[in-house]
Scaffold this motif. Structure first.
Motif, PDB file in Angstrom:
ATOM      1  N   SER A  76      -5.005  -7.086   5.403  1.00  0.00           N
ATOM      2  CA  SER A  76      -6.300  -6.439   5.178  1.00  0.00           C
ATOM      3  C   SER A  76      -6.666  -6.316   3.700  1.00  0.00           C
ATOM      4  O   SER A  76      -7.822  -6.549   3.340  1.00  0.00           O
ATOM      5  N   THR A  77      -5.729  -5.973   2.852  1.00  0.00           N
ATOM      6  CA  THR A  77      -6.055  -5.841   1.431  1.00  0.00           C
ATOM      7  C   THR A  77      -6.525  -7.178   0.871  1.00  0.00           C
ATOM      8  O   THR A  77      -7.564  -7.253   0.209  1.00  0.00           O
ATOM      9  N   LEU A  80      -9.972  -8.141   2.419  1.00  0.00           N
ATOM     10  CA  LEU A  80     -11.070  -7.339   1.869  1.00  0.00           C
ATOM     11  C   LEU A  80     -11.383  -7.735   0.427  1.00  0.00           C
ATOM     12  O   LEU A  80     -12.550  -7.757   0.027  1.00  0.00           O
ATOM     13  N   GLN A  81     -10.361  -8.059  -0.362  1.00  0.00           N
ATOM     14  CA  GLN A  81     -10.612  -8.495  -1.735  1.00  0.00           C
ATOM     15  C   GLN A  81     -11.364  -9.824  -1.766  1.00  0.00           C
ATOM     16  O   GLN A  81     -12.291  -9.995  -2.558  1.00  0.00           O
ATOM     17  N   TRP A  83     -13.308 -11.014   0.630  1.00  0.00           N
ATOM     18  CA  TRP A  83     -14.640 -10.810   1.210  1.00  0.00           C
ATOM     19  C   TRP A  83     -15.555  -9.998   0.294  1.00  0.00           C
ATOM     20  O   TRP A  83     -16.706 -10.353   0.075  1.00  0.00           O
ATOM     21  N   ALA A  90     -11.737  -2.742  -1.832  1.00  0.00           N
ATOM     22  CA  ALA A  90     -10.768  -3.294  -0.880  1.00  0.00           C
ATOM     23  C   ALA A  90      -9.617  -2.317  -0.652  1.00  0.00           C
ATOM     24  O   ALA A  90      -9.201  -2.096   0.489  1.00  0.00           O
ATOM     25  N   ALA A  94      -8.439  -0.609   2.860  1.00  0.00           N
ATOM     26  CA  ALA A  94      -7.240  -1.284   3.358  1.00  0.00           C
ATOM     27  C   ALA A  94      -6.451  -0.449   4.354  1.00  0.00           C
ATOM     28  O   ALA A  94      -5.697  -0.995   5.162  1.00  0.00           O
TER      29      ALA A  94
END
Length: 186
Positions: A76-77, A80-81, A83, A90, A94
């Motif tokens: 996820s981290t 998110l970074q 995206w 992010a 996370a």
């Protein structure tokens, strides 16, 4: 949607905006379930091989929803970074996004069973499952917000709802011989 209704009332606009970004990802996966249901439900309800359709729906759901959701939850981290192009944002999301995605993946496991129940006109059981999931989401959300948890409360409430649906599936598998046989291919 309960999470967003409650959280918009208790979070700051900035916190809710961050939370909403995480829901966009989770809702994207959740939205994939409707085309699956529309595709497979007629075959599960009235097809010549409803058991095969049930297994196919579960397999497609695992490949298109469950596995990708778990991968993004685990990464996820990084996701998110990539995206968001914002490391701080992010990091803020996370912790919440994995809870949401795992919850969605558990709901995806319930979806073929829901189609099976719908095809057999077992509406009361579907109502009980949905009501219990909503109650769990509500209790978790309110309880965690009461203890000051913030946006993570919303993510964990997604997981709570999904966990209830998974428990319902396990309960059905324990007592519904035709469902077990359909999933086993017998």
């Amino acid at each position: 949607q309960l999470d967003r209704i409650v959280l918009v009332a208790v979070l700051t606009a900035a916190e809710f905006g961050r939370y909403y970004l995480a829901t966009v990802v989770a809702l994207s996966f959740l939205g994939l379930q409707m085309p699956l249901a529309r595709t497979f439900l007629p075959y599960i309800a009235a097809g010549t091989s409803p058991a095969a359709a049930l297994r196919a729906m579960l397999a497609v759901g695992l490949v298109t929803i469950v596995v990708p959701a778990w991968l993004i939850a685990l990464l996820s981290t990084w996701f998110l970074q990539v995206w968001l192009h914002d490391a701080a944002l992010a990091m803020a999301l996370a912790d919440v996004l994995p809870w949401m995605l795992i919850g969605v993946s558990l709901i995806a496991v319930y979806s073929p069973v829901s189609s099976y129940l719908l095809g057999q006109a077992r509406y009361a059981e579907m109502f009980v499952a949905s009501s219990c999931a909503l109650a769990a989401q509500t209790l978790v959300l309110v309880g965690l917000l009461w203890s000051g948890q913030g946006i993570i409360a919303g993510g964990i409430s997604w997981f709570a709802g999904g966990a209830v649906y998974l428990l319902f599936v396990l309960h059905l598998l324990a007592r519904d011989r035709p469902l077990r046989a359909a999933l086993r291919g017998r």
